[in-house]
Write an enzyme that holds these catalytic residues in place. Structure first.
Site, PDB file in Angstrom:
ATOM      1  N   LYS A   1       0.834  -1.205   0.000  1.00 12.55           N
ATOM      2  CA  LYS A   1       0.000   0.000   0.000  1.00 12.55           C
ATOM      3  C   LYS A   1       0.867   1.252   0.000  1.00 12.55           C
ATOM      4  O   LYS A   1       0.638   2.178  -0.770  1.00 12.55           O
ATOM      5  CB  LYS A   1      -0.895   0.012   1.249  1.00 12.55           C
ATOM      6  N   ASN A   2       1.868   1.274   0.874  1.00  7.00           N
ATOM      7  CA  ASN A   2       2.651   2.501   1.022  1.00  7.00           C
ATOM      8  C   ASN A   2       3.627   2.730  -0.129  1.00  7.00           C
ATOM      9  O   ASN A   2       4.304   3.754  -0.164  1.00  7.00           O
ATOM     10  CB  ASN A   2       3.405   2.490   2.360  1.00  7.00           C
TER      11      ASN A   2
ATOM     12  N   ARG B   1      -4.768  10.427   4.144  1.00  8.96           N
ATOM     13  CA  ARG B   1      -3.719  11.422   4.340  1.00  8.96           C
ATOM     14  C   ARG B   1      -2.680  11.418   3.224  1.00  8.96           C
ATOM     15  O   ARG B   1      -2.130  12.456   2.848  1.00  8.96           O
ATOM     16  CB  ARG B   1      -3.046  11.121   5.675  1.00  8.96           C
TER      17      ARG B   1
ATOM     18  N   CYS C   1      -5.850  13.207  12.838  1.00 11.32           N
ATOM     19  CA  CYS C   1      -5.742  11.818  12.413  1.00 11.32           C
ATOM     20  C   CYS C   1      -5.706  10.971  13.670  1.00 11.32           C
ATOM     21  O   CYS C   1      -5.199  11.400  14.701  1.00 11.32           O
ATOM     22  CB  CYS C   1      -4.467  11.660  11.612  1.00 11.32           C
TER      23      CYS C   1
ATOM     24  N   ARG D   1       0.195  14.480  13.173  1.00 13.16           N
ATOM     25  CA  ARG D   1       0.772  14.306  11.848  1.00 13.16           C
ATOM     26  C   ARG D   1       0.854  15.600  11.041  1.00 13.16           C
ATOM     27  O   ARG D   1       0.136  15.798  10.063  1.00 13.16           O
ATOM     28  CB  ARG D   1       0.015  13.218  11.085  1.00 13.16           C
ATOM     29  N   PRO D   2       1.758  16.489  11.433  1.00 17.28           N
ATOM     30  CA  PRO D   2       1.883  17.764  10.714  1.00 17.28           C
ATOM     31  C   PRO D   2       2.473  17.595   9.309  1.00 17.28           C
ATOM     32  O   PRO D   2       2.940  16.503   8.957  1.00 17.28           O
ATOM     33  CB  PRO D   2       2.845  18.561  11.593  1.00 17.28           C
ATOM     34  N   ILE D   3       2.483  18.690   8.548  1.00 16.68           N
ATOM     35  CA  ILE D   3       2.999  18.656   7.168  1.00 16.68           C
ATOM     36  C   ILE D   3       4.088  19.706   6.991  1.00 16.68           C
ATOM     37  O   ILE D   3       4.449  20.059   5.875  1.00 16.68           O
ATOM     38  CB  ILE D   3       1.860  18.909   6.147  1.00 16.68           C
ATOM     39  N   ASP D   4       4.594  20.210   8.132  1.00 16.42           N
ATOM     40  CA  ASP D   4       5.570  21.302   8.062  1.00 16.42           C
ATOM     41  C   ASP D   4       6.805  20.945   7.237  1.00 16.42           C
ATOM     42  O   ASP D   4       7.341  21.786   6.512  1.00 16.42           O
ATOM     43  CB  ASP D   4       5.987  21.728   9.487  1.00 16.42           C
ATOM     44  N   LEU D   5       7.256  19.698   7.298  1.00 17.20           N
ATOM     45  CA  LEU D   5       8.475  19.327   6.574  1.00 17.20           C
ATOM     46  C   LEU D   5       8.244  19.300   5.060  1.00 17.20           C
ATOM     47  O   LEU D   5       9.116  19.662   4.275  1.00 17.20           O
ATOM     48  CB  LEU D   5       8.999  17.973   7.060  1.00 17.20           C
TER      49      LEU D   5
ATOM     50  N   ASP E   1       4.198   0.714  12.012  1.00 18.28           N
ATOM     51  CA  ASP E   1       2.977   0.044  11.530  1.00 18.28           C
ATOM     52  C   ASP E   1       2.850  -1.387  12.053  1.00 18.28           C
ATOM     53  O   ASP E   1       1.773  -1.981  11.986  1.00 18.28           O
ATOM     54  CB  ASP E   1       2.942   0.036   9.995  1.00 18.28           C
TER      55      ASP E   1
ATOM     56  N   VAL F   1       7.692   7.075  16.873  1.00 22.40           N
ATOM     57  CA  VAL F   1       7.397   7.715  15.581  1.00 22.40           C
ATOM     58  C   VAL F   1       6.125   8.570  15.648  1.00 22.40           C
ATOM     59  O   VAL F   1       6.111   9.709  15.195  1.00 22.40           O
ATOM     60  CB  VAL F   1       7.330   6.662  14.444  1.00 22.40           C
TER      61      VAL F   1
ATOM     62  N   ARG G   1      -8.711  -0.419   4.197  1.00 23.36           N
ATOM     63  CA  ARG G   1      -7.846   0.619   3.620  1.00 23.36           C
ATOM     64  C   ARG G   1      -6.498   0.036   3.214  1.00 23.36           C
ATOM     65  O   ARG G   1      -5.893   0.492   2.248  1.00 23.36           O
ATOM     66  CB  ARG G   1      -7.587   1.731   4.654  1.00 23.36           C
TER      67      ARG G   1
HETATM   68  C1  UD1 Z   1       4.123   6.842   6.255  1.00 22.58           C
HETATM   69  C2  UD1 Z   1       3.272   5.616   6.052  1.00 22.58           C
HETATM   70  C3  UD1 Z   1       2.709   5.145   7.383  1.00 22.58           C
HETATM   71  C4  UD1 Z   1       3.825   4.912   8.366  1.00 22.58           C
HETATM   72  C5  UD1 Z   1       4.730   6.140   8.467  1.00 22.58           C
HETATM   73  C6  UD1 Z   1       5.957   5.929   9.323  1.00 22.58           C
HETATM   74  C7  UD1 Z   1       2.407   5.989   3.819  1.00 22.58           C
HETATM   75  C8  UD1 Z   1       1.234   6.257   2.953  1.00 22.58           C
HETATM   76  N1  UD1 Z   1       2.187   5.966   5.144  1.00 22.58           N
HETATM   77  O1  UD1 Z   1       3.284   7.867   6.774  1.00 22.58           O
HETATM   78  O2  UD1 Z   1       2.015   3.912   7.149  1.00 22.58           O
HETATM   79  O3  UD1 Z   1       3.282   4.655   9.640  1.00 22.58           O
HETATM   80  O4  UD1 Z   1       5.178   6.540   7.152  1.00 22.58           O
HETATM   81  O5  UD1 Z   1       6.697   4.855   8.856  1.00 22.58           O
HETATM   82  O6  UD1 Z   1       3.500   5.738   3.346  1.00 22.58           O
HETATM   83  N2  UD1 Z   1       6.201  14.605  10.652  1.00 22.58           N
HETATM   84  C9  UD1 Z   1       6.397  15.940  10.959  1.00 22.58           C
HETATM   85  N3  UD1 Z   1       6.275  16.858   9.953  1.00 22.58           N
HETATM   86  C10 UD1 Z   1       5.993  16.493   8.675  1.00 22.58           C
HETATM   87  C11 UD1 Z   1       5.825  15.141   8.371  1.00 22.58           C
HETATM   88  C12 UD1 Z   1       5.928  14.202   9.387  1.00 22.58           C
HETATM   89  O7  UD1 Z   1       6.632  16.288  12.106  1.00 22.58           O
HETATM   90  O8  UD1 Z   1       5.916  17.377   7.812  1.00 22.58           O
HETATM   91  C13 UD1 Z   1       6.285  13.611  11.739  1.00 22.58           C
HETATM   92  C14 UD1 Z   1       4.946  12.893  11.961  1.00 22.58           C
HETATM   93  O9  UD1 Z   1       4.111  13.643  12.782  1.00 22.58           O
HETATM   94  C15 UD1 Z   1       5.388  11.610  12.594  1.00 22.58           C
HETATM   95  C16 UD1 Z   1       6.724  11.343  11.932  1.00 22.58           C
HETATM   96  O10 UD1 Z   1       7.155  12.575  11.356  1.00 22.58           O
HETATM   97  O11 UD1 Z   1       5.575  11.790  13.977  1.00 22.58           O
HETATM   98  C17 UD1 Z   1       6.694  10.269  10.868  1.00 22.58           C
HETATM   99  O12 UD1 Z   1       5.764  10.614   9.873  1.00 22.58           O
HETATM  100  P1  UD1 Z   1       5.989  10.263   8.345  1.00 22.58           P
HETATM  101  O13 UD1 Z   1       7.231   9.439   8.193  1.00 22.58           O
HETATM  102  O14 UD1 Z   1       5.850  11.505   7.558  1.00 22.58           O
HETATM  103  O15 UD1 Z   1       4.747   9.331   8.055  1.00 22.58           O
HETATM  104  P2  UD1 Z   1       3.790   9.381   6.803  1.00 22.58           P
HETATM  105  O16 UD1 Z   1       4.579   9.644   5.576  1.00 22.58           O
HETATM  106  O17 UD1 Z   1       2.618  10.223   7.093  1.00 22.58           O
END
Ligand code: UD1
Length: 418
Positions: free
Chosen positions: A22-23, A92, A116, A121-125, A304, A326, A396
């Protein structure tokens, strides 16, 4: 409402084939929007999230076609729509449309993902990356808009090796002018798979799978034919299921390297695991020791797999300490496991699981995808009947979970109920 009903106490026996990841498939589907011609994706798993990704891609102006067992994505010459709240809220990973659309068209409007079940789960990065590539980003009414006259390569350091941010930025950088270097990038196999797909389309990416990824921008990408890697989390789920319920199961279509941390922990717990060429045999007696786990970015123990592994630890001999580093709120399954007789104490990001002799079937709620899988596993090993509600979460991310478990002799079914 659909329920999954499990009659516990039957050992598993047979062979089960893991579906495509899936991922990996979701980012690859969105990455196909970067190309100027059609991509053909083979062996796409039958998942609710894949359907949402199709809806999103069509919403953005592309055409999706299922033919000859493959999924064809015809990217538009001009993107028409935006990524609406309704779709981003349901999945997401929809946010991964931002990089491709911005890179190809110079502007994008996408809903913010919002809350979520497993943390904020922010998107700042992601946004930091796009802005370093030269996009002007604004936010209003729950939407993010980004505009650029043309992305320019840059050096981007990620504060955390986020999988999504690495993927989103890597996709956009393929069409940026010059060199982009992503530092502290995620090393997950799905990032490598996406890079392989992008390179097959004509991108120039080096270092995927290490902490530093270098992307030399190119003028355009062409569609290609691709088949994504097997799902390492699905594989791990079946391994844990066999260990818990007992029996002998061969899990096929696995890249053993991708499940190393899970195999290591199963062996530490005393479960017999034999690795083949691209299969793994587990021989479970239903008896195993408690082991500690700490979730980490790859190649650490995958977050996961934390809920399914916790389900297993509820029946272990001894006490297990499970630390989630995580995501900050990924213990929603704890209360449900407790309803089945598990003894678990949570303090912050740590759960202490005191192994019990038996679990008993109960009605429980799948609060998210992997929590749902954890409850199915608990149900397989519990005495009596477990009814799991909110199973749409399981759909899902697991292709035919119920049918695959049935083929291993489990007494599990999907029923309509209230
Ligand atoms: C992906 C996987 C999810 C898995 C996760 C961690 C997909 C579709 N989903 O989710 O199944 O559990 O990786 O292996 O591939 N973070 C920030 N800022 C950001 C982005 C992330 O602080 O802009 C933090 C998140 O809050 C979290 C951590 O980074 O604490 C890891 O998140 P991330 O690796 O981004 O997970 P996803 O890509 O959402």
């Amino acid at each position: 409402m659909q329920l999954v009903v499990v009659q516990g106490g039957r050992p598993l026996k047979g062979t089960v084939k893991v579906s495509a990841a899936k991922n990996a498939v979701l980012p690859v589907m969105l990455a196909s929007l970067l190309a100027e011609s059609t991509s053909r994706l083979e062996d796409v798993p039958d998942l609710a999230d894949v359907k949402i990704a199709c809806e999103l891609i069509e919403h953005l102006g592309a055409r999706v076609e299922r033919r000859d067992g493959a999924l064809f994505i015809h990217p538009p010459s001009q993107f028409t729509g935006e990524a609406p709240y309704e779709l981003v809220r349901r999945m997401r990973a929809s946010f991964l449309a931002m990089g491709p659309v911005l890179a190809r068209s110079g502007s994008v409007r996408i809903s913010m993902p919002g809350g979520c079940a497993i943390g904020s789960r922010p998107i700042d990065l992601h946004l930091k990356g796009f802005s370093l590539l030269g996009a002007r980003i604004t936010q209003s009414k729950g939407y993010i808009e980004a505009h650029t006259p043309g992305l320019e390569g840059n050096r981007i350091y990620l504060d955390f090796p986020s999988v999504g941010a690495t993927e989103n930025i890597m996709m956009a950088a393929c069409l940026a002018r010059g060199l982009t270097v992503i530092e502290n990038a995620a090393e997950e196999p799905e990032v490598v798979d996406l890079a392989n797909f992008l390179n097959a389309m004509g991108a120039r990416i080096k270092g995927a799978g290490t902490r530093v990824i270098r992307i030399e921008g190119v003028g355009y990408l062409e569609g290609t034919s691709y088949s994504v890697i097997p799902d390492r989390i699905e594989a791990g789920t079946f391994l844990a299921a066999a260990a818990m319920a007992g029996g002998e199961v061969v899990v096929e279509n696995v890249i053993c390297d991708h499940v190393k941390p899970v195999i290591a922990k199963l062996r530490e717990a005393g479960v017999q695991v034999e690795e083949g060429e691209n299969s793994i045999r587990v021989t479970g007696t239903g008896q195993f020791r408690a082991v500690d786990i700490k979730t980490l970015p790859y190649p650490g123990f995958p977050t996961d797999m934390q809920p399914p592994f916790m389900a297993m630890m509820t029946l272990a001999r001894g006490t297990s300490v499970i630390t989630e580093t995580v995501f900050e709120n990924r213990f929603m399954h704890v209360n449900e496991l407790k309803r089945m007789g598990a003894r678990i104490k949570v303090a912050g990001r740590t759960a202490v699981v005191y192994g019990v002799r038996r679990l008993t079937g109960a009605r429980v709620v799948a609060t998210d995808l992997r929590a749902g899988a954890a409850l199915v596993l608990a149900g397989l090993a519990a005495e009596g009947e477990t009814e799991i509600t909110n199973v749409e979460h399981i759909d899902r991310g697991y292709d035919s979970l119920v049918e695959k478990l049935q083929s291993l002799g489990a007494k599990v079914s999907r029923v309509h109920g209230t």
